[in-house]
Design an enzyme around this catalytic site. Structure first.
Site, mmCIF file in Angstrom:
data_model
loop_
_atom_site.group_PDB
_atom_site.id
_atom_site.type_symbol
_atom_site.label_atom_id
_atom_site.label_comp_id
_atom_site.label_asym_id
_atom_site.label_seq_id
_atom_site.Cartn_x
_atom_site.Cartn_y
_atom_site.Cartn_z
ATOM 1 N N TYR A 179 -0.846 -10.583 7.790
ATOM 2 C CA TYR A 179 0.368 -10.467 6.975
ATOM 3 C C TYR A 179 1.026 -9.125 7.264
ATOM 4 O O TYR A 179 0.352 -8.089 7.281
ATOM 5 C CB TYR A 179 0.015 -10.565 5.486
ATOM 6 C CG TYR A 179 1.210 -10.437 4.561
ATOM 7 C CD1 TYR A 179 2.174 -11.451 4.506
ATOM 8 C CD2 TYR A 179 1.380 -9.316 3.750
ATOM 9 C CE1 TYR A 179 3.266 -11.342 3.663
ATOM 10 C CE2 TYR A 179 2.474 -9.207 2.904
ATOM 11 C CZ TYR A 179 3.413 -10.221 2.861
ATOM 12 O OH TYR A 179 4.497 -10.108 2.021
ATOM 13 N N LYS A 218 1.401 1.362 0.704
ATOM 14 C CA LYS A 218 0.321 1.369 -0.283
ATOM 15 C C LYS A 218 -0.175 2.780 -0.629
ATOM 16 O O LYS A 218 0.477 3.475 -1.389
ATOM 17 C CB LYS A 218 -0.786 0.411 0.159
ATOM 18 C CG LYS A 218 -0.204 -1.023 0.251
ATOM 19 C CD LYS A 218 -1.155 -2.148 0.403
ATOM 20 C CE LYS A 218 -0.407 -3.464 0.217
ATOM 21 N NZ LYS A 218 -0.437 -4.378 1.315
ATOM 22 N N ASP A 230 -0.490 -2.185 12.139
ATOM 23 C CA ASP A 230 0.007 -2.259 10.782
ATOM 24 C C ASP A 230 -1.100 -1.737 9.865
ATOM 25 O O ASP A 230 -2.032 -2.459 9.516
ATOM 26 C CB ASP A 230 0.404 -3.697 10.432
ATOM 27 C CG ASP A 230 0.954 -3.808 9.014
ATOM 28 O OD1 ASP A 230 0.949 -2.780 8.294
ATOM 29 O OD2 ASP A 230 1.381 -4.910 8.621
HETATM 30 C C1 LIG Z 1 0.903 -5.109 1.795
HETATM 31 C C2 LIG Z 1 1.107 -5.213 3.250
HETATM 32 C C3 LIG Z 1 2.396 -5.256 3.825
HETATM 33 C C4 LIG Z 1 3.642 -5.341 2.984
HETATM 34 O O1 LIG Z 1 3.831 -4.231 2.191
HETATM 35 P P1 LIG Z 1 4.811 -4.340 0.911
HETATM 36 O O2 LIG Z 1 4.856 -2.951 0.391
HETATM 37 O O3 LIG Z 1 4.183 -5.346 0.010
HETATM 38 O O4 LIG Z 1 6.127 -4.823 1.425
HETATM 39 C C5 LIG Z 1 2.502 -5.228 5.195
HETATM 40 N N1 LIG Z 1 1.407 -5.184 5.978
HETATM 41 C C6 LIG Z 1 0.157 -5.158 5.471
HETATM 42 C C7 LIG Z 1 -1.007 -5.071 6.399
HETATM 43 C C8 LIG Z 1 -0.036 -5.186 4.098
HETATM 44 O O5 LIG Z 1 -1.275 -5.201 3.606
#
Ligand SMILES: *Cc1c(COP(=O)(O)O)cnc(C)c1O
Length: 431
Positions: free
Chosen positions: A144, A267, A239
């Protein structure tokens, strides 16, 4: 446990908010029942509107690595807010934040702050496309990367050439530029690269997957990706929105000693405020406006409150190495105690853990990729989740998410959690 106030609030919420929530996984859709509404949190604990107390293993989906309402973060916010909440102009704090990030992740020579992980990944692939003058990106089935159109692509089976949109509203012309491969399977990546010579701008990966449950990379997988990207002039994006400052201070790239070209963050970097960032090689990053032609902007980017909260958290993580030692010890204790119980009872549960990220998969087979994860018995997981909630343990309400341990979880919390897991597993498997 009584949840009548939460239930009433949810009934009101669904009238005015789609599905009653502002982000889908909060809705308990995959575990059944109505979500609990939270009023406050402190350390490892959260309380709902009916006064129930929980030991929290969601941690706002990752940011709260030091526990909730952590005093130095609250103090930083209090101090900063008296000077105003947003200027839409340059501030010293943004320079400090960029320097701090660079000192923690040396692959990041330049960085741009944004307001969410989604914004970070979306901007990073635009930049990678501009830099390589290529259109396609490759992602992994089950990873994701936020909700931008290009990432909402379901994996086609095997070496599918064209992606299929995962969500209505994503056009086929966007989806066709997103290729997918299998996590932990470098041959599936090579096959796509061979089928699309000089067309792939970027490979984006969660270096430790959290978003199909916790899945560690196999021995050489990330190294092989690095080698392949070098050979083919593909921009490698880690990511690390979830793994950054989580699986090690310097993220997965430090833990596995691999330098991506670009990194996306979110995060933990915001200390609980809405923050994201993307950064990497100067040669690539300097293409971003206003120093280059790739447009990307944000009215609230680098917001004073967000920078203050994030920096307060990162500074503690940087200076207090006992945090990561404690996280590793806590994770290892949970894994060991729960693992022994599962082995002894011969329950069909597989535990994956990397540091303070952990998932109990309701299947007996090893989980290396999305297909493995799909073998899980999600109905059993739902029953397990409900039993745990009733025991006062708040887990992610989905089989395909990682639980997060914070440094605020005490040995008493962990002990109580192990007991609740034993009780809930027995209940679920022996019903
Ligand atoms: C949470 C997450 C996202 C998206 O971040 P948001 O702040 O919810 O838009 C993208 N990549 C990874 C790996 C994530 O865990």
């Amino acid at each position: 446990m009584i949840h009548t106030t939460s239930e009433k609030l949810f009934d009101r919420a669904v009238q005015v908010i789609p599905g009653g929530v502002n982000s889908p996984v909060r809705a308990f859709a995959s575990v059944g029942g109505k979500p609990v509404f939270i009023t406050k949190a402190s350390g490892s604990r959260m309380w709902d509107v009916d006064g129930n107390e929980y030991i929290d293993y969601v941690g706002s989906w990752g940011p709260m690595i030091l526990g909730h309402a952590y005093q130095p973060i609250l103090d930083a916010l209090r101090t900063v807010m008296t000077d105003g909440t947003s200027f839409g102009a340059a501030t010293e704090r943004e320079v400090e934040m960029a320097e701090l990030i660079r000192s923690i992740m040396p692959s990041i020579e330049m960085v741009r702050m944004v307001n969410s992980g989604t914004e970070a990944t979306m901007s990073a692939i635009r930049l990678a496309r501009a830099y390589t003058k290529r259109n396609k990106i490759l992602k992994f089935d089950g990873c994701y990367h936020g909700h931008a159109d290009s990432f909402l692509i379901k994996a086609g089976s095997g070496a599918a050439t064209f992606g299929v949109p995962d969500s209505p509203g994503v056009t086929a012309s966007v989806a066709e530029h997103t290729l997918t491969a299998e996590f932990n399977n470098i041959e599936s990546v090579r096959a796509q690269v061979q089928q699309h010579p000089h067309e792939i701008a970027s490979i984006i990966v969660e270096p430790v997957v959290g978003n199909m449950g916790c899945i560690p990379p196999k021995n050489n997988f990330l190294n092989d990706l690095r080698t392949l990207c070098d050979a083919e002039n593909i921009v490698l994006i880690f990511d690390e929105v979830m793994t950054g400052f989580r699986v090690a201070l310097g993220g997965a790239q430090e833990r596995f000693n691999i330098k991506p070209d670009l990194t996306t963050l979110g995060k933990i970097i915001g200390g609980g405020l809405p923050v994201g960032a993307y950064g990497g090689k100067k040669e690539i990053m300097k293409m971003i406006a206003p120093s280059g032609p790739v447009y990307q902007a944000g009215t609230l980017s680098g917001n004073p409150l967000a920078m203050a909260a994030g920096m307060a958290q990162l500074k503690i993580l940087k200076t207090d190495s006992s945090v990561y030692e404690k996280l590793e010890q806590s994770g290892s204790l949970l894994e060991k105690e729960i693992g022994q119980f599962i082995a002894q009872k011969k329950y069909s549960v597989t535990i994956n853990r990397v540091g303070s990220m952990m998932t109990l998969f309701f299947t007996s087979q090893p989980i290396r990729n999305a297909d493995d994860a799909r073998t899980c018995n999600t109905k059993l997981f739902g029953e397990f989740f409900q039993s745990m909630l009733n025991e006062g343990i708040y887990l992610p309400p989905s089989q395909f998410e990682a639980a997060f341990i914070s440094s605020a979880h005490s040995s008493k919390d962990l002990e109580k959690t192990v007991k609740a897991v034993q009780k809930s597993l027995s209940k679920v498997f022996e019903m």
